[in-house]
Design a protein around this motif. Structure first.
Motif, PDB file in Angstrom:
ATOM      1  N   HIS A 111      -5.896  20.654  27.597  1.00  0.00           N
ATOM      2  CA  HIS A 111      -4.463  20.876  27.765  1.00  0.00           C
ATOM      3  C   HIS A 111      -3.834  21.119  26.391  1.00  0.00           C
ATOM      4  O   HIS A 111      -4.089  20.373  25.439  1.00  0.00           O
ATOM      5  N   TYR A 112      -3.028  22.178  26.280  1.00  0.00           N
ATOM      6  CA  TYR A 112      -2.353  22.550  25.040  1.00  0.00           C
ATOM      7  C   TYR A 112      -0.877  22.196  25.146  1.00  0.00           C
ATOM      8  O   TYR A 112      -0.252  22.408  26.184  1.00  0.00           O
ATOM      9  N   ARG A 113      -0.316  21.663  24.068  1.00  0.00           N
ATOM     10  CA  ARG A 113       1.103  21.324  24.018  1.00  0.00           C
ATOM     11  C   ARG A 113       1.615  21.645  22.613  1.00  0.00           C
ATOM     12  O   ARG A 113       0.970  21.303  21.614  1.00  0.00           O
ATOM     13  N   SER A 114       2.756  22.331  22.543  1.00  0.00           N
ATOM     14  CA  SER A 114       3.345  22.598  21.232  1.00  0.00           C
ATOM     15  C   SER A 114       4.839  22.342  21.284  1.00  0.00           C
ATOM     16  O   SER A 114       5.453  22.346  22.351  1.00  0.00           O
ATOM     17  N   GLU A 115       5.393  22.123  20.117  1.00  0.00           N
ATOM     18  CA  GLU A 115       6.831  21.918  19.997  1.00  0.00           C
ATOM     19  C   GLU A 115       7.293  22.584  18.706  1.00  0.00           C
ATOM     20  O   GLU A 115       6.690  22.409  17.649  1.00  0.00           O
ATOM     21  N   LEU A 116       8.360  23.353  18.819  1.00  0.00           N
ATOM     22  CA  LEU A 116       8.978  24.015  17.679  1.00  0.00           C
ATOM     23  C   LEU A 116      10.376  23.450  17.522  1.00  0.00           C
ATOM     24  O   LEU A 116      11.157  23.442  18.479  1.00  0.00           O
ATOM     25  N   THR A 117      10.698  22.957  16.338  1.00  0.00           N
ATOM     26  CA  THR A 117      12.017  22.393  16.057  1.00  0.00           C
ATOM     27  C   THR A 117      12.618  23.143  14.880  1.00  0.00           C
ATOM     28  O   THR A 117      11.968  23.289  13.843  1.00  0.00           O
ATOM     29  N   ILE A 118      13.854  23.607  15.067  1.00  0.00           N
ATOM     30  CA  ILE A 118      14.564  24.316  14.004  1.00  0.00           C
ATOM     31  C   ILE A 118      15.870  23.582  13.750  1.00  0.00           C
ATOM     32  O   ILE A 118      16.660  23.364  14.674  1.00  0.00           O
ATOM     33  N   GLY A 119      16.073  23.199  12.494  1.00  0.00           N
ATOM     34  CA  GLY A 119      17.309  22.521  12.106  1.00  0.00           C
ATOM     35  C   GLY A 119      18.357  23.539  11.705  1.00  0.00           C
ATOM     36  O   GLY A 119      18.048  24.561  11.104  1.00  0.00           O
ATOM     37  N   SER A 120      19.602  23.268  12.026  1.00  0.00           N
ATOM     38  CA  SER A 120      20.680  24.196  11.688  1.00  0.00           C
ATOM     39  C   SER A 120      21.042  24.066  10.208  1.00  0.00           C
ATOM     40  O   SER A 120      20.744  23.071   9.559  1.00  0.00           O
ATOM     41  N   ASP A 121      21.707  25.074   9.708  1.00  0.00           N
ATOM     42  CA  ASP A 121      22.174  25.052   8.327  1.00  0.00           C
ATOM     43  C   ASP A 121      23.381  24.137   8.154  1.00  0.00           C
ATOM     44  O   ASP A 121      23.810  23.874   7.049  1.00  0.00           O
ATOM     45  N   TYR A 122      23.943  23.670   9.260  1.00  0.00           N
ATOM     46  CA  TYR A 122      25.220  22.947   9.215  1.00  0.00           C
ATOM     47  C   TYR A 122      25.101  21.440   9.377  1.00  0.00           C
ATOM     48  O   TYR A 122      26.087  20.781   9.582  1.00  0.00           O
TER      49      TYR A 122
END
Length: 142
Positions: A111-122
């Motif tokens: 089983h494959y699991r991924s997570e992408l998190t992007i923080g805002s500039d603000y």
């Protein structure tokens, strides 16, 4: 007599360890219909992301853990852990906003699991996207 019995047993363990620690590939079908192909080298604790069509290496991920005294904010870091149970790799990048990718493949269930998190500039706002899928294991690569 005991030594004579242990030598073949221990030699067999060495063969199993060498086979289990050989590089291998995985192709994962993701829930959005796309594919992710990786090559894993347990001895080097390294993951290579491959182009699914050509097999060319797009990225090589190893553990890069900068010293604490450098602090965060500029230095990218990454970590790779390959065990008998799972493969886990993550990368954190700071350009100019914070981006974190985390990937885990359970080697028993594939089983494959991924997570992408992007923080805002603000500030402290984060956008997170998750993806799952199933993988199939290729032959060991010598």
């Amino acid at each position: 007599m005991l030594v004579a019995l242990l030598i073949p047993l221990l030699a067999g363990c060495g063969l199993i360890w060498r086979w289990a620690s050989l590089p291998f590939s995985l192709t994962c079908r993701l829930e959005d219909g796309s594919e992710k192909t990786i090559r894993v080298d347990p001895r080097l604790q390294q993951v290579q992301e491959l182009d699914s069509g050509t097999g060319e290496v797009r990225a090589t991920i190893t553990t890069n853990d900068p010293p604490d005294e450098l602090g965060g904010g500029i230095i990218d870091d990454s970590k790779v852990i390959v065990s008998q149970e799972e493969i886990h790799w993550n990368q954190r990048m700071y350009r100019p906003q914070f981006v974190s990718e985390s990937h885990t493949i359970n080697l028993q269930t594939l089983h494959y699991r991924s997570e992408l998190t992007i923080g805002s500039d603000y500030g402290a706002e984060f956008d997170t996207q998750s993806m799952t899928g199933t993988c199939r294991r290729g032959e060991p690569i010598s």
